[in-house]
Design a protein around this motif. Structure first.
Motif, PDB file in Angstrom:
ATOM      1  N   SER A  36     145.265 177.617  -2.697  1.00  0.00           N
ATOM      2  CA  SER A  36     145.137 176.523  -3.656  1.00  0.00           C
ATOM      3  C   SER A  36     143.724 176.459  -4.205  1.00  0.00           C
ATOM      4  O   SER A  36     142.754 176.579  -3.453  1.00  0.00           O
ATOM      5  CB  SER A  36     145.479 175.184  -2.989  1.00  0.00           C
ATOM      6  OG  SER A  36     145.213 174.102  -3.856  1.00  0.00           O
ATOM      7  N   VAL A  38     142.867 173.689  -5.694  1.00  0.00           N
ATOM      8  CA  VAL A  38     142.676 172.245  -5.782  1.00  0.00           C
ATOM      9  C   VAL A  38     142.266 171.603  -4.463  1.00  0.00           C
ATOM     10  O   VAL A  38     141.355 170.784  -4.429  1.00  0.00           O
ATOM     11  CB  VAL A  38     143.968 171.578  -6.315  1.00  0.00           C
ATOM     12  CG1 VAL A  38     143.817 170.071  -6.377  1.00  0.00           C
ATOM     13  CG2 VAL A  38     144.327 172.134  -7.671  1.00  0.00           C
ATOM     14  N   SER A 131     139.351 168.091  -1.067  1.00  0.00           N
ATOM     15  CA  SER A 131     139.092 168.830  -2.291  1.00  0.00           C
ATOM     16  C   SER A 131     137.598 168.751  -2.586  1.00  0.00           C
ATOM     17  O   SER A 131     137.001 167.690  -2.404  1.00  0.00           O
ATOM     18  CB  SER A 131     139.885 168.197  -3.434  1.00  0.00           C
ATOM     19  OG  SER A 131     139.624 168.861  -4.645  1.00  0.00           O
ATOM     20  N   PRO A 132     136.977 169.825  -2.989  1.00  0.00           N
ATOM     21  CA  PRO A 132     137.532 171.145  -3.272  1.00  0.00           C
ATOM     22  C   PRO A 132     137.597 172.013  -2.016  1.00  0.00           C
ATOM     23  O   PRO A 132     136.865 171.778  -1.068  1.00  0.00           O
ATOM     24  CB  PRO A 132     136.518 171.740  -4.254  1.00  0.00           C
ATOM     25  CG  PRO A 132     135.211 171.139  -3.838  1.00  0.00           C
ATOM     26  CD  PRO A 132     135.553 169.745  -3.349  1.00  0.00           C
TER      27      PRO A 132
END
Length: 183
Positions: A36, A38, A131-132
């Motif tokens: 990911s 995100v 995140s991140p």
């Protein structure tokens, strides 16, 4: 003309993921920066007596979802930041620490002091997203390595670790009802 291959999602069945189990912690990496762009996602077992200590990140956003057990949770700027006992903090608007039960969601934006602790005699389990990516993945791996050595953790190593991963510790981290040096 080259045919486009559609993207594929990631399915992580129950009991799967990269599990980091030490005498101090039990964390399963479910979604990492490899999967990911995100957020990183973890399943975390919070042992009785564990207190992450109030802390703040300047760039990270976090989400906690309590799956099992109960946790004391803070997610606000207090009237006064004290060096100990974040459980007594109060926001200028009157918010106080809450007891989070299964189904409770906590969202923490960058710059917001936050903490969680397990004051009960049974483990709690939570879904945790940061995140991140991959900052928290690396932080967890290194912190768990420090805590797994047994005995008193190296305060300098913990302070250096936090500085590298955007963590300003406001109150001590405690494990098993004992303060972790540098926490």
């Amino acid at each position: 003309m080259t045919a486009l291959i559609p993207p594929e999602g990631l399915l992580v069945p129950p009991g799967h993921g990269k599990r980091v189990l030490t005498p101090a912690q039990d964390v399963t990496f479910k979604v990492t920066g490899e999967h990911s762009q995100v957020a990183s996602t973890f399943e975390v077992v919070v042992p009785p007596g564990f207190d992450v200590g109030a802390h703040v990140h300047s760039r990270s956003e976090e989400l906690f979802y309590v799956l099992e057990g109960e946790l004391e949770v803070l997610a606000f700027e207090p009237k006064v930041r004290t060096a100990d006992r974040w459980q007594r903090w109060e926001s200028p608007g009157g918010r106080r620490v809450v007891r989070a039960e299964p189904g409770t969601v906590i969202v923490v934006p960058p710059g917001c002091p936050h903490a969680f602790a397990n004051p009960t005699d049974t483990p709690a389990r939570m879904f945790f997203q940061s995140s991140p990516p991959p900052d928290h993945e690396r932080y967890f791996e290194e912190l768990l390595e420090i805590l797994s050595t047994g005995g008193t953790p190296d305060a300098t190593a913990i302070a250096d670790l936090r500085a590298r991963y955007d963590i300003e510790q406001l109150t001590p981290l405690r494990h098993g009802r004992h303060e972790v040096p540098g926490g």
